[in-house]
Write a protein that holds these residues in place. Sequence first.
Motif, PDB file in Angstrom:
ATOM      1  N   ILE A 138       0.847  -1.200   0.000  1.00 38.43           N
ATOM      2  CA  ILE A 138       0.000   0.000   0.000  1.00 38.43           C
ATOM      3  C   ILE A 138       0.881   1.247   0.000  1.00 38.43           C
ATOM      4  O   ILE A 138       0.649   2.192  -0.753  1.00 38.43           O
ATOM      5  CB  ILE A 138      -0.952  -0.002   1.226  1.00 38.43           C
ATOM      6  N   GLY A 139       1.926   1.229   0.825  1.00 39.92           N
ATOM      7  CA  GLY A 139       2.830   2.366   0.897  1.00 39.92           C
ATOM      8  C   GLY A 139       3.506   2.648  -0.439  1.00 39.92           C
ATOM      9  O   GLY A 139       3.634   3.793  -0.858  1.00 39.92           O
ATOM     10  N   LYS A 140       3.876   1.582  -1.107  1.00 41.45           N
ATOM     11  CA  LYS A 140       4.558   1.718  -2.388  1.00 41.45           C
ATOM     12  C   LYS A 140       3.632   2.368  -3.423  1.00 41.45           C
ATOM     13  O   LYS A 140       4.013   3.279  -4.139  1.00 41.45           O
ATOM     14  CB  LYS A 140       5.000   0.330  -2.866  1.00 41.45           C
ATOM     15  N   GLN A 141       2.403   1.869  -3.475  1.00 39.43           N
ATOM     16  CA  GLN A 141       1.424   2.410  -4.427  1.00 39.43           C
ATOM     17  C   GLN A 141       1.092   3.864  -4.107  1.00 39.43           C
ATOM     18  O   GLN A 141       0.942   4.697  -4.984  1.00 39.43           O
ATOM     19  CB  GLN A 141       0.136   1.580  -4.381  1.00 39.43           C
ATOM     20  N   LEU A 142       0.963   4.118  -2.817  1.00 38.95           N
ATOM     21  CA  LEU A 142       0.615   5.455  -2.360  1.00 38.95           C
ATOM     22  C   LEU A 142       1.678   6.462  -2.810  1.00 38.95           C
ATOM     23  O   LEU A 142       1.374   7.524  -3.342  1.00 38.95           O
ATOM     24  CB  LEU A 142       0.525   5.427  -0.832  1.00 38.95           C
ATOM     25  N   ARG A 143       2.933   6.082  -2.604  1.00 38.72           N
ATOM     26  CA  ARG A 143       4.025   6.985  -2.988  1.00 38.72           C
ATOM     27  C   ARG A 143       4.090   7.140  -4.508  1.00 38.72           C
ATOM     28  O   ARG A 143       4.394   8.226  -5.010  1.00 38.72           O
ATOM     29  CB  ARG A 143       5.357   6.479  -2.430  1.00 38.72           C
ATOM     30  N   ALA A 144       3.782   6.068  -5.223  1.00 37.27           N
ATOM     31  CA  ALA A 144       3.804   6.140  -6.687  1.00 37.27           C
ATOM     32  C   ALA A 144       2.763   7.136  -7.199  1.00 37.27           C
ATOM     33  O   ALA A 144       3.045   7.963  -8.071  1.00 37.27           O
ATOM     34  CB  ALA A 144       3.574   4.763  -7.287  1.00 37.27           C
ATOM     35  N   VAL A 145       1.556   7.045  -6.631  1.00 36.38           N
ATOM     36  CA  VAL A 145       0.478   7.956  -7.027  1.00 36.38           C
ATOM     37  C   VAL A 145       0.872   9.399  -6.716  1.00 36.38           C
ATOM     38  O   VAL A 145       0.689  10.314  -7.520  1.00 36.38           O
ATOM     39  CB  VAL A 145      -0.838   7.584  -6.281  1.00 36.38           C
ATOM     40  N   TYR A 146       1.440   9.596  -5.554  1.00 32.95           N
ATOM     41  CA  TYR A 146       1.823  10.922  -5.083  1.00 32.95           C
ATOM     42  C   TYR A 146       2.985  11.491  -5.902  1.00 32.95           C
ATOM     43  O   TYR A 146       2.954  12.633  -6.359  1.00 32.95           O
ATOM     44  CB  TYR A 146       2.214  10.785  -3.617  1.00 32.95           C
ATOM     45  N   ASP A 195       3.839  10.836  -8.833  1.00 36.91           N
ATOM     46  CA  ASP A 195       3.379  11.170 -10.178  1.00 36.91           C
ATOM     47  C   ASP A 195       3.153  12.670 -10.313  1.00 36.91           C
ATOM     48  O   ASP A 195       3.469  13.274 -11.325  1.00 36.91           O
ATOM     49  CB  ASP A 195       2.047  10.449 -10.451  1.00 36.91           C
ATOM     50  N   VAL A 196       2.550  13.247  -9.287  1.00 36.54           N
ATOM     51  CA  VAL A 196       2.265  14.684  -9.308  1.00 36.54           C
ATOM     52  C   VAL A 196       3.511  15.485  -8.925  1.00 36.54           C
ATOM     53  O   VAL A 196       3.828  16.490  -9.560  1.00 36.54           O
ATOM     54  CB  VAL A 196       1.092  15.035  -8.361  1.00 36.54           C
ATOM     55  N   VAL A 197       4.226  15.016  -7.911  1.00 40.27           N
ATOM     56  CA  VAL A 197       5.421  15.733  -7.446  1.00 40.27           C
ATOM     57  C   VAL A 197       6.426  15.924  -8.584  1.00 40.27           C
ATOM     58  O   VAL A 197       7.078  16.952  -8.695  1.00 40.27           O
ATOM     59  CB  VAL A 197       6.083  14.982  -6.260  1.00 40.27           C
ATOM     60  N   GLU A 199       5.914  16.353 -11.699  1.00 42.96           N
ATOM     61  CA  GLU A 199       5.528  17.287 -12.756  1.00 42.96           C
ATOM     62  C   GLU A 199       6.257  18.619 -12.562  1.00 42.96           C
ATOM     63  O   GLU A 199       6.464  19.043 -11.433  1.00 42.96           O
ATOM     64  CB  GLU A 199       4.012  17.529 -12.715  1.00 42.96           C
ATOM     65  N   VAL A 239       6.795  22.540 -12.157  1.00 43.27           N
ATOM     66  CA  VAL A 239       5.934  23.556 -11.540  1.00 43.27           C
ATOM     67  C   VAL A 239       5.306  24.405 -12.648  1.00 43.27           C
ATOM     68  O   VAL A 239       6.018  24.971 -13.479  1.00 43.27           O
ATOM     69  CB  VAL A 239       6.755  24.458 -10.589  1.00 43.27           C
ATOM     70  N   PRO A 240       3.964  24.457 -12.691  1.00 45.01           N
ATOM     71  CA  PRO A 240       3.312  25.242 -13.747  1.00 45.01           C
ATOM     72  C   PRO A 240       3.729  26.720 -13.691  1.00 45.01           C
ATOM     73  O   PRO A 240       3.937  27.266 -12.614  1.00 45.01           O
ATOM     74  CB  PRO A 240       1.818  25.100 -13.410  1.00 45.01           C
ATOM     75  N   PRO A 300       5.674  21.482  -5.601  1.00 46.17           N
ATOM     76  CA  PRO A 300       5.321  20.131  -6.073  1.00 46.17           C
ATOM     77  C   PRO A 300       4.604  19.288  -5.023  1.00 46.17           C
ATOM     78  O   PRO A 300       3.619  18.596  -5.325  1.00 46.17           O
ATOM     79  CB  PRO A 300       6.683  19.521  -6.430  1.00 46.17           C
ATOM     80  N   MET A 341      -2.339   0.511 -10.614  1.00 45.65           N
ATOM     81  CA  MET A 341      -2.324   1.847 -10.039  1.00 45.65           C
ATOM     82  C   MET A 341      -3.690   2.511 -10.138  1.00 45.65           C
ATOM     83  O   MET A 341      -4.079   3.281  -9.285  1.00 45.65           O
ATOM     84  CB  MET A 341      -1.268   2.699 -10.727  1.00 45.65           C
ATOM     85  N   PHE A 397      -5.796   1.257  -7.502  1.00 39.73           N
ATOM     86  CA  PHE A 397      -5.376   1.854  -6.240  1.00 39.73           C
ATOM     87  C   PHE A 397      -5.921   3.265  -6.096  1.00 39.73           C
ATOM     88  O   PHE A 397      -6.432   3.642  -5.045  1.00 39.73           O
ATOM     89  CB  PHE A 397      -3.848   1.867  -6.143  1.00 39.73           C
TER      90      PHE A 397
END
Lengths: 76, 181
Positions: free
Chosen positions: A41-49, A51-53, A55, A57-58, B16, B102, B105
């Motif tokens: 769960i931790g691994k997936q959570l960090r992956a999702v997060y 993903d945005v980090v 990117e 900075v607009p 970010p 993913m 998830f």
Amino acid sequence: MADESQGSGGARRDKAEPKMRQDTGGKVEGGKVDGRIQGEIGKQLRAVYEDVVKEPVPDRFLELLKKLEESTGSKN
Amino acid sequence: MPVSDALRRDLLASIPNLRAFAVSLTGSSERADDLVQETLMKAWAKFDTFQEGTNLRAWLFTILRNEFYSQVRKRGREVEDAEGTYAARLASQPAQGGHMDMRDFREALNHLPPDQREALILVGASGFSYEEAAEICQCAVGTIKSRVSRARTRLTDLLGLEGESYGADPVSTTVITRSLT
């Protein structure tokens, strides 16, 4: 949604498919999730997060900071 | 009050992470960026209340979170609809293979109660301690711990990760075993 042709893996997925399962039987002991699952769960959570980090900075934020700086400068 | 270069740099470096947290709260990147914009403006306006040398990131996350919940209170129904649409969009995407996807998830994450989701994100992804997360959410440390624990239990249920099916899938078992060693 589960693919029946996938054999045993698919059938088990099917079992897990319903959205809001209320029972907590099986993997949970005293309300705690076991370490292996917790790690996944931790691994997936960090992956999702991340993903945005990751990117860039607009531009709107760089422009905003510039504008804020200018307004602060003129006020003081 | 003039803002020091160091503070400005740290503020920029926090963007970010603020965006990632905002996406997890709003479920939409467009709304997330509006929220971050609002947060930066608020932060800038009250930088004089920030003690340099203390935790800027936690301070900014607190502002962002407060702003989000004040918007939720104002918008009410509209926010609910946005979340519903998001969930529906995610649900329409087919899962691939038998391992934890993913997309699955994200969808499961979206089904968590907001207080559990934010606690899990703060501790499990943003890298805050339980104490910092409690400060950000303005609640007791024990409350954060219990929310994180319930979030994990809920995700385990939603994703069907319980022992039997979990261990039975050779692909995910391999992946998971490798990731933990």
